[in-house]
Design an enzyme around this catalytic site. Structure first.
Site, PDB file in Angstrom:
ATOM      1  N   ASP A   1      -2.485   4.726  -2.785  1.00 26.90           N
ATOM      2  CA  ASP A   1      -3.488   5.512  -2.084  1.00 26.90           C
ATOM      3  C   ASP A   1      -3.566   6.862  -2.786  1.00 26.90           C
ATOM      4  O   ASP A   1      -2.688   7.709  -2.612  1.00 26.90           O
ATOM      5  CB  ASP A   1      -3.012   5.648  -0.624  1.00 26.90           C
TER       6      ASP A   1
ATOM      7  N   PHE B   1      -0.182   9.121   3.620  1.00 22.66           N
ATOM      8  CA  PHE B   1       0.295   9.560   4.946  1.00 22.66           C
ATOM      9  C   PHE B   1       1.829   9.391   4.991  1.00 22.66           C
ATOM     10  O   PHE B   1       2.559  10.291   5.405  1.00 22.66           O
ATOM     11  CB  PHE B   1      -0.397   8.664   5.988  1.00 22.66           C
TER      12      PHE B   1
ATOM     13  N   ARG C   1     -13.335   4.267  -1.468  1.00 19.95           N
ATOM     14  CA  ARG C   1     -13.172   4.384  -0.006  1.00 19.95           C
ATOM     15  C   ARG C   1     -14.171   5.402   0.512  1.00 19.95           C
ATOM     16  O   ARG C   1     -14.202   6.541   0.033  1.00 19.95           O
ATOM     17  CB  ARG C   1     -11.725   4.814   0.272  1.00 19.95           C
TER      18      ARG C   1
ATOM     19  N   HIS D   1     -13.477   3.185   6.143  1.00 20.14           N
ATOM     20  CA  HIS D   1     -12.468   3.684   7.065  1.00 20.14           C
ATOM     21  C   HIS D   1     -13.132   4.155   8.355  1.00 20.14           C
ATOM     22  O   HIS D   1     -14.259   4.649   8.352  1.00 20.14           O
ATOM     23  CB  HIS D   1     -11.675   4.815   6.427  1.00 20.14           C
TER      24      HIS D   1
ATOM     25  N   SER E   1       1.196   4.617   0.855  1.00 24.30           N
ATOM     26  CA  SER E   1       0.365   5.431   1.736  1.00 24.30           C
ATOM     27  C   SER E   1       0.591   6.927   1.518  1.00 24.30           C
ATOM     28  O   SER E   1       1.730   7.400   1.522  1.00 24.30           O
ATOM     29  CB  SER E   1       0.749   5.036   3.175  1.00 24.30           C
TER      30      SER E   1
ATOM     31  N   ASP F   1      -0.483  15.044   5.693  1.00 22.62           N
ATOM     32  CA  ASP F   1      -1.199  14.271   4.674  1.00 22.62           C
ATOM     33  C   ASP F   1      -2.502  15.014   4.389  1.00 22.62           C
ATOM     34  O   ASP F   1      -3.541  14.717   4.980  1.00 22.62           O
ATOM     35  CB  ASP F   1      -1.454  12.870   5.268  1.00 22.62           C
TER      36      ASP F   1
ATOM     37  N   TRP G   1       0.886  -1.170   0.000  1.00 24.05           N
ATOM     38  CA  TRP G   1       0.000   0.000   0.000  1.00 24.05           C
ATOM     39  C   TRP G   1       0.917   1.211   0.000  1.00 24.05           C
ATOM     40  O   TRP G   1       1.697   1.391   0.935  1.00 24.05           O
ATOM     41  CB  TRP G   1      -0.856  -0.033   1.265  1.00 24.05           C
TER      42      TRP G   1
HETATM   43  C1  SPV Z   1      -2.772   6.329   4.398  1.00 22.44           C
HETATM   44  O1  SPV Z   1      -2.032   5.452   4.794  1.00 22.44           O
HETATM   45  O2  SPV Z   1      -2.358   7.322   3.831  1.00 22.44           O
HETATM   46  C2  SPV Z   1      -4.207   6.217   4.590  1.00 22.44           C
HETATM   47  C3  SPV Z   1      -4.700   5.540   5.769  1.00 22.44           C
HETATM   48  O3  SPV Z   1      -4.940   6.792   3.822  1.00 22.44           O
HETATM   49  S1  SPV Z   1      -4.987   6.737   6.958  1.00 22.44           S
HETATM   50  O4  SPV Z   1      -3.766   7.413   7.220  1.00 22.44           O
HETATM   51  O5  SPV Z   1      -5.501   6.028   8.098  1.00 22.44           O
HETATM   52  O6  SPV Z   1      -5.971   7.666   6.431  1.00 22.44           O
HETATM   53 MG    MG Z   2      -3.982   8.286   2.701  1.00 22.75          MG
END
Ligand code: SPV
Ligand code: MG
Length: 556
Positions: A85, A47, A158, A189, A45, A58, A43
């Site tokens: 993502d 973030f 999502r 989520h 991410s 983020d 994944w």
């Molecule tokens: C990410 O990993 O960037 C996500 C998950 O979108 S969260 O940070 O929980 O939104």
């Molecule tokens: Mg994200």
């Protein structure tokens, strides 16, 4: 047969009975570690990429292309599929089209598009979370599906309905609509402190597309538990980044305090670990397979110690090597030619008028006994420079660069530049330059004004200044290359000479102390060591007499 796309590989994972488990990467290296740890897929991410690439929140602060670049880097570093993502798709449905087009063209297995407004804020941050309307999000999903090049490319819809506090019914309605719009999976989520919200969602879910969950805020939920609840894809989105931050922070503080890297031994990855991670063994194998062996460094040893009367008074205050020809001494010309051919280590043996021999960047050796001792002794006063591949040259010769290159590239252990033009001179004028060092090779070529040198090294049967001229077949010009093996033979010859009685002759020399380089070479030949000739035809000059010196001025 074309290999399966990563999108198809991800679909295969979904077809297995057990959950598909992903971990969040922020770059290529973290992706590789995730793959090595045995996760099914990566994944990438938002973030993690925002934090690691820019150390920024983020919040759609990074651009689509920055996220794409990070995803491509991660994808290239692993064999397993990568899901990117893509936040809200970076705008409206039109932006989503470009996003899906770019990510699918890059070989990314799938993207996640959420129903947050643009710009978004990370789901986990406190504060208000605004969503676009259901129809608008459905449009984003249809847009993404329409744009993907690979029919297996996954569009994960999502919903942030629970994050936004809109409750389970809204989340369920959106999820159903997103499936209708063509989503391949549904990510629900939640930032509740326990998995109750997502478990409740899964319980009521009537859809057919797989459910995806990110158990960050409810970390007690296990893969097994979530799998049993109906989740097909489980994403540990940011634990790798957080592990790295914790490890870097604690080790850096220890290092700062202690001021010595050793204190971290055992707590940080070994260097070999990093080499293996980034593929140094493969890199070395590729170097061997595709890059021609780099040349061993060569040390040039210039023999410039001797004194010869015939050039007096020109050489009253300096040795021959320092004679100037059109503004530059022979030695300067030699050194610049050697450097131009990539030879950085240059040693000069000086003796007569040593103080006049000075050039920057050159290592000097002394033969104070230059009047009594021969060239062999001069050479071995530079013993410390006689290592590896060595080029030996007399300090009174000027030569064409191609001759140097041919000696340097010769594979034979000992390669002497031998001028076949000597045969012409001797045949037509019946004379040989005074002190010429002659060689005998198996064939005495019929040369003439046209000549093509042999590309193969030619065995030298004999070398010396007193050879029978009828038998001689060329002149050694005073330029010789030795591999490490050839050099070891030269040293053996010298050692043998040192052991013989001081007074007895050594080949053509009256005693070993007066031996010339040709005597050492003849000793090697006598011991059965191959000494080869690199055939040349003219292209060099020696400055031995006034006539030579005058000719050098005329030619240069
Ligand atoms: C990410 O990993 O960037 C996500 C998950 O979108 S969260 O940070 O929980 O939104
Ligand atoms: Mg994200």
């Amino acid at each position: 047969m074309a290999s399966m796309s990563k999108a198809s590989a991800f679909r295969k994972l979904l077809a297995r009975p057990k959950p598909v488990v992903l971990a969040g990467a922020h770059d290529a290296l973290s992706a590789r570690l995730i793959e090595q740890a045995g996760f099914d897929a990566i994944w990438v991410s938002s973030f993690g990429v925002s934090a690691s690439l820019k150390s920024m929140p983020d919040a759609n602060v990074l651009t689509m292309t920055e996220e794409l670049e990070a995803s491509k880097n991660a994808n290239a570093a692993v064999k397993i599929p990568v899901i990117a993502d893509c936040d809200n798709g970076y705008g409206n449905a039109i932006n989503v089209i470009r996003t899906a087009t770019e990510f699918s063209a890059a070989g990314i297995a799938g993207i996640s598009i959420e129903d947050s407004t643009f710009p978004k804020r990370c789901s986990l941050y406190p504060g208000e979370h605004a969503l676009v309307s259901l129809p608008e999000m459905a449009g984003r999903i249809r847009a993404a599906k329409s744009a993907a090049a690979d029919p297996d490319f996954l569009v994960i819809a999502r919903t942030e309905a629970l994050i936004a506090g809109l409750g389970l019914p809204e989340a369920a309605a959106r999820a159903e609509a997103y499936q209708k719009a063509g989503a391949d999976a549904l990510l629900i989520h939640s930032k509740a402190k326990s998995p109750h919200e997502v478990l409740a969602f899964a319980k009521q879910w009537k859809g057919t597309i797989p459910l995806v969950v990110v158990p960050t805020m409810f970390p007690t939920a296990s893969v097994e538990e979530l799998g049993q609840a109906g989740f097909k894809v489980i994403i540990f989105a940011n634990q790798a980044l957080r592990a790295a931050v914790a490890a870097m922070r604690s080790q850096l503080s220890i290092l700062r305090r202690e001021g010595r890297a050793e204190v971290l031994d055992g707590a940080i990855a070994r260097l070999q670990d990093i080499y293996d991670l980034v593929g140094v063994p493969q890199f070395q194998a590729q170097e061997e397979a595709f890059i021609p062996a780099s040349k061993e460094p060569v040390t040039a040893v210039i023999l410039a110690a001797g004194f010869e009367e015939q050039l007096l008074p020109l050489t009253e205050d300096k040795p021959k090597a320092m004679l100037e020809i059109k503004g530059r001494s022979i030695l300067e010309r030699q050194v610049s030619l050697l450097r131009a051919s990539g030879i950085a280590q240059i040693a000069v043996v000086r003796g007569y008028q040593a103080q006049a021999v000075n050039l920057p960047g050159v290592q000097f050796f002394e033969n104070p006994d230059y009047r009594k001792k021969g060239i062999a002794a001069s050479l071995f006063s530079a013993q410390a420079a006689l290592k590896g591949r060595v080029l030996i040259l007399y300090g009174d010769i000027l030569f064409d660069r191609t001759i140097l290159e041919r000696v340097l590239s010769a594979a034979s252990p000992v390669s002497l530049a031998v001028d076949r033009a000597w045969c012409d001179l001797y045949r037509t004028e019946n004379r040989s330059p005074a002190g010429a060092e002659l060689v005998i090779t198996p064939e005495r070529p019929a040369v003439g004004h046209r000549f093509l040198p042999s590309e193969e090294p030619i065995d030298i049967l004999k070398i010396g200044q007193k050879l029978h001229k009828e038998e001689a077949s060329g002149e050694f010009i005073g330029l010789a290359g030795f591999t490490a093996e050839g050099l070891s033979w030269l040293k053996e010859a010298y050692e043998r000479g040192l052991k013989q009685p001081a007074e007895g002759p050594f080949h053509e020399a009256a005693s070993f102390s007066q031996a010339s380089l040709t005597d050492l070479l003849q000793e090697m030949i006598a011991q059965g060591r191959p000494v080869s000739a690199i055939e040349i035809y003219k292209g060099w000059l020696e400055v031995d007499t006034f006539e030579d010196y005058r000719r050098a001025w005329a030619k240069l």
